[in-house]
Enzyme design. Structure first.
Site, PDB file in Angstrom:
ATOM      1  N   ASP A  12       0.997  -1.238   0.099  1.00  0.00           N
ATOM      2  CA  ASP A  12      -0.223   0.035  -0.029  1.00  0.00           C
ATOM      3  C   ASP A  12       0.899   1.268  -0.163  1.00  0.00           C
ATOM      4  O   ASP A  12       1.981   1.068   0.464  1.00  0.00           O
ATOM      5  CB  ASP A  12      -0.835  -0.124   1.333  1.00  0.00           C
ATOM      6  CG  ASP A  12      -1.769   1.316   1.506  1.00  0.00           C
ATOM      7  OD1 ASP A  12      -2.674   1.447   0.316  1.00  0.00           O
ATOM      8  OD2 ASP A  12      -1.268   2.131   2.176  1.00  0.00           O
ATOM      9  N   GLU A  41       1.436  -0.490  -5.143  1.00  0.00           N
ATOM     10  CA  GLU A  41       0.365   0.746  -5.506  1.00  0.00           C
ATOM     11  C   GLU A  41       0.933   2.041  -5.662  1.00  0.00           C
ATOM     12  O   GLU A  41       1.460   2.585  -4.964  1.00  0.00           O
ATOM     13  CB  GLU A  41      -0.624   0.828  -4.104  1.00  0.00           C
ATOM     14  CG  GLU A  41      -1.824   1.860  -4.524  1.00  0.00           C
ATOM     15  CD  GLU A  41      -2.492   2.462  -3.146  1.00  0.00           C
ATOM     16  OE1 GLU A  41      -3.750   2.585  -3.277  1.00  0.00           O
ATOM     17  OE2 GLU A  41      -1.862   2.435  -2.193  1.00  0.00           O
TER      18      GLU A  41
END
Length: 869
Positions: free
Chosen positions: A495, A550
C-alpha cells in the site's frame, strides 16, 4: 450478548453495541488476573476477545463470533548468530550510541562478536519445533509430501543471489540513460546495503528473521524478550504474569539501545509467561513513564470497556496449534484478484470472522472464477474505520476477526481451493496512536520514524518510517517474511508506495510522465532502496510469491527485476483506469471518447505488468461512488426486481456496467482486480461505524452512531434470481471463466483495429479472441465488418446481451462467422457481425468442435456456453 470470565471475552451472537469512552482504565482490580483462553475441542467454539476500536478520538465496538479453535505455531526457538547493530555514516561513529543506525554508506563495516551485541543469551540452544502436518503438492504422488516445517527449513540458510549489474534497464528503456547518474547511484546504494547486511548480519536471509531475536522468543529453558528502544532510560516487562509489578522484571540495555530480559522456566518446566497473558513494556522515557505494547507482539486485543489494546503472549500448547495441510497453489500466469475485507464480508451488520469468511466467502470466490483473494486489514489496527491502513501492531493479525490460527485456517482452506492469498501490507506509514502503536514508542519521535515534519503525513495523519535506519529495515523486512513464512501468504499488495518513493509523497503533484519527476531530489532513495531490498528478500526466499505495488506516479522500472536495475515488483496497480471511468461517467454518453478510453487502458510501460481494475475499495467508500451508483443511483432501490418494469436508467446502467468491466479486463493489463460486491453492482457504499469527529477548528463531522448497516456486503442480492443483480454477477463469473479458458490477459498478441468515434465502436484482438464493443446508446449495426488476424470460423464465446446477464438476447449464440480474405482496419481478414447498441461480444477462433462448457449455475434455467478452442 457478551459474557466475561477471568478477563476473557466470550462473544455470543454478533450484535452492535457501544462502550463508553472511559479513557485509561485502572488495572488495580485485575492485576492478578490473566487473560484466560477457554480451551475446548478444536471442533467447538473459542475466542479471546475483540472490542472497541480507538484512534484520534473515535471509537467503535463490535462483538464477533468464532466457530472453531485454531492455535498458532510457536516462533522458531533456534538461536542463530545474534543480530548486530552498526552505525554507518560514511565513517563509523561511536558504538555507544543508543539511537540506531543511519544507512548512508555501507562500505565501512565493523565486525562485532555476538556477545558484544546481545547479552543474556539463553545458555541452552533452542530446538526447532516438531514437523508440522504433511502438505501434499497438487498433482504429485504421496512420495512428494513435505511438511510445512520442512518447507520453512529449506528457506533457512538459503543464499539469496547477489545483485546483478543493474544495467539492463537502459536497454529496455533507452530514455533512462539520461538519468543514469541517479539510477546508478540508487542501485549502488542497494548493492552497498546488501553487502553491509551480508557482512554484519550473515545475509539477508538471517536479517529477515528478526522475529527470532526480538520480541518474545521461547527456548527449552525460558523466554527471552528483547526490544529496541534507544530513547528509553529504563525498561521493565510487566503483565499478568508478574501482577504488573514494574520492579519485578527490570530489563538491561546494551550499547545499541536493545533492552533484554531472560525469564527462566518454572520448576515444573512451564513457561514463566503463561499463554494468553497480557504483557507490556514500561519505560522511563524523555516524555515520562510509558507503557507500550511490544513492537514485535504477535497478537493484541482490546478488553471490554477499555480503550487501549493489550499485547498478548500467544504461545499455545503444541497439540492445539493449527497445522497447514495444503501446499501453496502454483502461481497462475493470469492473475484475477478478488479484493476483500474479512470484517465487512458478512451480509449481516456485524464484524465477520476468519472462520465465516473461510466457510462462506472463499467458496464464493472460487465459484466466481477468481484465482487469488487479496485481504485487507490483516495487520492489527486499533481504529476499525481506518480500513486497516493505520497499523498499530505490525506482526499481529487483527483480533476483531478471530485468533491467529483461525486466520491460518482461512489461508489453508484457500490453498485447498487453489486460491492464492495476497495480503494488503502497509509499510508506507504507521498509525499515530501512541497508546497501542509504534508512535513515540520509546518516548521520542525518532524511534522507527523520521523526526519532525518529515516523519508526519499531513493528509493521512500518520507517521512515516525512516528507511535509512538499520533497525527499521530489520523490522520491516522481518515483518514481510513473517507473514509469508508463518501464515503462508502468497504475496503482498504494498500500500501507498507512491508516498514512500517521494519526499512530497505524491501530494499536490500531477505526474505528467516527464522523467525528471521521477529522478531527482524529490525521490526518497532510502525508501526506494528498501523496496528493492524487500522485493529481493521475498523473491529470493519465496520464488513463487507475488508483489504488487500501489503506485500512481508511473515510476519507470518499477516492475523490472532487481538484477536488471529495477525496483523488483511483479505488478503495478493501474490506478489511472478507475479515475478515468469516474471522469467518463460524469459526462453524457455523447461526450464519451473511444480514443480516450483506449489510451488510458493501454498506457502502461513496456515489459512492466499491471493489474487493472474498474473500481476497488476506494470507489466503494462513503464519500465516493461505485460505478453502479454513478450509472443507476437511486433507481437501484426501486427497479432492480425482475417482477416490475425496468427503467431506461437501469437498462443503461446494467449494460454499461458489464461493458466497463470487460473492456478493463480485456485491455487494462496482465491482471485484474475486483472489490467484493462490485461484481454484482453492490447498491450501498461502505461506511464504517464511527463517532462524531471534532476538528481543531471547532467543526464537527457527523458520525453514524457506530452503525454497521453499511459496513457489510449483501451477497444475497447477487444470488437472488428475482433481482437484476444476479445478471451482473453471472456476467462477472463468465468473464473470469473466459479468461481462465483463453488466458487473454497475458497473451502476447494484442491489436486494436478500430476505435470509431462516430459509430462508438471499439474492436481489438487479444490472443485468438476478437472483442467488439458498441458503446452507442441507440444505434445497432447489422453486417458490421470487423478485422481479424487468423482465418477460419469464429463463434460467440461471451455476449453481454444474453438474458442470463440481464440483456435482451439480440445475438444468436449459435451463429458461425467465417472470415473473408482482404485487408480491413489494417487486418488481413475480416468477418461480419451484428453489433447491438451497448453490447460487448467476444468471438473466438474455432480450431475444433468440442462439447460446449456451461458457465451458468446448474439450478439456473438460462444457459450460455463458452466454446473450448
Amino acid at each position: 450478548m457478551v459474557y466475561t470470565l477471568s478477563g476473557a471475552r466470550l462473544p455470543g451472537v454478533p450484535s452492535a453495541y457501544n462502550l463508553g469512552s472511559n479513557g485509561w482504565n485502572s488495572r488495580a482490580a485485575d492485576r492478578t488476573a490473566r487473560v484466560s483462553l477457554i480451551v475446548k475441542n478444536k471442533s467447538n467454539s473459542r475466542k479471546i476477545f475483540a472490542g472497541k476500536s480507538y484512534e484520534s478520538g473515535s471509537q467503535s465496538s463490535m462483538a464477533t463470533t468464532s466457530e472453531k479453535v485454531l492455535i498458532p505455531g510457536t516462533e522458531n526457538d533456534d538461536h542463530l548468530s545474534p543480530t548486530e547493530e552498526l552505525e554507518i555514516l560514511g565513517d563509523i561513529e561511536s558504538s555507544e550510541t543508543k539511537h540506531g543506525l543511519k544507512v548512508d554508506d555501507q562500505e565501512n563495516i565493523i565486525e562485532l562478536n555476538s556477545s558484544e551485541v546481545i547479552t543474556g543469551e539463553d545458555p541452552v540452544s533452542a530446538q526447532l519445533p516438531d514437523a508440522d502436518v504433511e502438505a501434499k503438492a497438487e498433482g504429485t504422488s504421496d512420495s512428494t509430501y513435505e511438511t510445512t516445517s520442512n518447507a520453512s527449513m529449506r528457506i533457512r540458510g538459503k543464499i539469496i543471489p547477489p545483485p546483478g549489474s543493474g544495467q539492463r534497464i537502459y536497454e529496455i528503456d533507452p530514455m533512462l540513460s539520461n538519468h543514469r547518474q541517479h539510477l546508478d547511484y540508487r542501485y549502488d546504494q542497494y548493492r552497498k546495503l546488501r553487502a553491509a547486511i551480508d557482512k554484519s548480519e550473515g545475509g539477508l536471509e538471517v536479517f529477515s528473521r528478526g522475529y527470532e531475536k526480538f520480541g518474545f522468543v521461547r527456548s527449552e529453558t525460558g523466554i527471552t524478550y528483547r526490544e529496541w528502544a534507544p530513547g528509553a532510560k529504563s525498561a521493565a516487562l510487566i503483565g499478568d504474569f508478574n501482577n504488573w509489578n514494574p520492579i519485578a522484571d527490570v530489563m538491561a540495555c546494551n550499547e545499541f539501545g536493545v533492552w533484554e530480559i531472560f525469564l527462566p522456566s518454572n520448576a515444573d518446566g512451564s513457561p514463566a509467561i503463561p499463554h494468553g497473558s497480557r504483557v507490556k513494556i514500561r519505560m522511563d522515557t524523555p516524555s515520562g513513564m510509558k507503557d507500550s505494547i511490544p513492537a514485535w507482539i504477535k497478537f493484541s486485543v482490546q478488553a471490554p470497556g477499555e480503550i487501549p489494546f493489550n499485547g498478548i503472549y500467544y504461545d499455545p500448547p503444541e497439540e492445539e496449534k493449527h497445522v497447514f495441510e495444503h501446499p501453496r497453489p502454483i502461481k497462475p500466469k493470469s492473475l484475477r484478484i478478488y479484493e476483500s475485507h474479512v470484517g465487512m464480508s458478512s451480509k449481516d451488520p456485524v464484524i465477520n470472522t476468519y472462520v465465516n469468511f473461510r466457510d462462506e466467502v472463499l467458496p464464493r470466490i472460487k465459484k466466481l472464477g477468481y484465482n487469488a483473494v487479496q485481504i485487507m486489514a490483516i495487520q492489527e489496527h486499533s481504529y476499525y474505520a481506518s480500513f486497516g491502513y493505520h497499523v498499530t501492531n505490525f506482526f499481529a493479525p487483527s483480533s476483531r476477526f478471530g485468533t491467529p490460527d483461525e486466520l491460518k485456517s482461512l489461508i489453508d482452506r484457500a490453498h485447498e481451493l487453489g486460491l492464492l492469498v495476497l495480503m494488503d501490507i502497509v509499510h508506507s506509514h504507521a498509525s499515530n496512536n501512541t497508546l497501542d502503536g509504534l508512535n513515540m514508542f520509546d518516548g521520542t519521535d525518532t524511534c522507527y520514524f523520521h523526526s519532525g515534519s518529515r516523519g508526519y503525513h499531513w493528509v493521512w495523519d500518520s507517521r512515516l518510517f525512516n528507511y535509512g535506519q538499520w533497525e527499521v529495515l530489520r523490522f520491516l523486512l522481518s515483518n514481510a517474511r513473517w507473514w509469508l513464512d508463518e501464515y503462508k501468504f502468497d504475496g503482498f499488495r504494498f500500500d501507498g508506495v507512491t508516498s514512500m518513493m517521494y519526499t512530497h509523497h505524491g501530494l499536490e503533484v500531477a505526474f505528467t510522465g516527464n522523467y525528471n519527476e521521477y529522478f531527482g531530489f524529490a525521490t526518497d532513495v532510502d525508501a526506494v532502496v528498501y523496496l528493492m531490498l524487500v522485493n529481493d528478500m521475498i523473491h529470493g526466499l519465496f520464488p513463487e510469491a507475488l508483489t504488487i505495488g500501489e503506485d500512481v506516479s508511473g515510476m519507470p522500472a518499477f516492475c523490472i527485476p532487481l538484477e536488471d536495475g529495477g525496483i523488483g515488483f511483479d505488478y503495478r496497480l493501474h490506478m489511472a483506469i478507475a479515475d478515468k471511468w469516474i471522469e467518463t461517467l460524469k459526462k453524457r454518453d455523447e461526450d464519451w471518447k473511444m480514443g480516450d478510453i483506449i489510451h488510458t487502458l493501454t498506457n502502461r510501460r513496456w515489459k512492466e505488468k499491471c493489474v487493472s481494475y474498474a473500481e476497488s475499495h476506494d470507489q466503494a467508500l462513503v464519500g465516493d461512488k461505485t460505478i453502479a451508483f454513478w450509472l443507476m443511483d437511486k433507481d437501484m432501490y426501486d427497479f432492480m426486481a425482475l417482477d416490475r418494469p425496468s427503467t431506461p436508467v437501469i437498462d443503461r446502467g446494467i449494460a454499461l456496467h458489464k461493458m466497463i468491466r470487460l473492456i478493463t479486463m480485456g485491455l487494462g493489463g496482465e491482471g485484474y482486480l475486483n472489490f467484493m460486491g462490485n461484481e454484482f453492482g453492490h447498491p450501498e457504499w461502505i461506511d464504517f461505524p464511527r463517532a462524531d469527529q471534532h476538528l481543531p477548528d471547532g467543526k464537527v463531522i457527523p458520525g453514524n452512531g457506530f452503525s454497521y448497516d453499511k459496513c457489510r456486503r449483501r451477497f444475497d442480492l447477487g444470488d437472488a434470481d428475482y433481482l437484476r443483480y444476479r445478471g451482473l454477477q453471472e456476467f462477472d463469473r463468465a468473464m473470469q471463466h473466459l479468461e481462465e479458458r483463453y488466458g487473454f490477459m497475458t497473451s502476447e498478441h494484442q491489436y486494436i483495429s478500430k476505435k470509431d468515434e462516430g459509430d462508438r465502436i471499439i474492436v481489438f484482438e487479444r490472443g485468438d479472441l476478437v472483442f467488439v464493443f458498441n458503446f452507442h446508446w441507440s444505434s445497432s449495426y447489422s453486417d458490421y465488418r470487423v478485422g481479424c488476424l487468423k482465418p477460419g470460423k469464429y463463434k460467440v464465446v461471451l455476449d453481454s446481451d444474453h438474458s442470463l446477464f440481464g440483456g435482451f438476447n439480440r445475438i444468436s449464440n449459435n451463429a458461425e462467422y467465417f472470415t473473408f480474405e482482404g485487408w480491413h482496419d489494417d487486418r488481413p481478414r475480416s468477418f461480419l457481425v451484428y453489433a447491438p447498441s451497448r453490447t460487448a461480444v467476444v468471438y473466438a477462433l474455432v480450431t475444433d468442435e468440442p462439447e460446449p462448457v456451461d458457465v451458468a449455475d446448474a439450478d439456473f434455467d438460462a444457459e450460455i456456453s463458452i466454446v473450448e478452442v
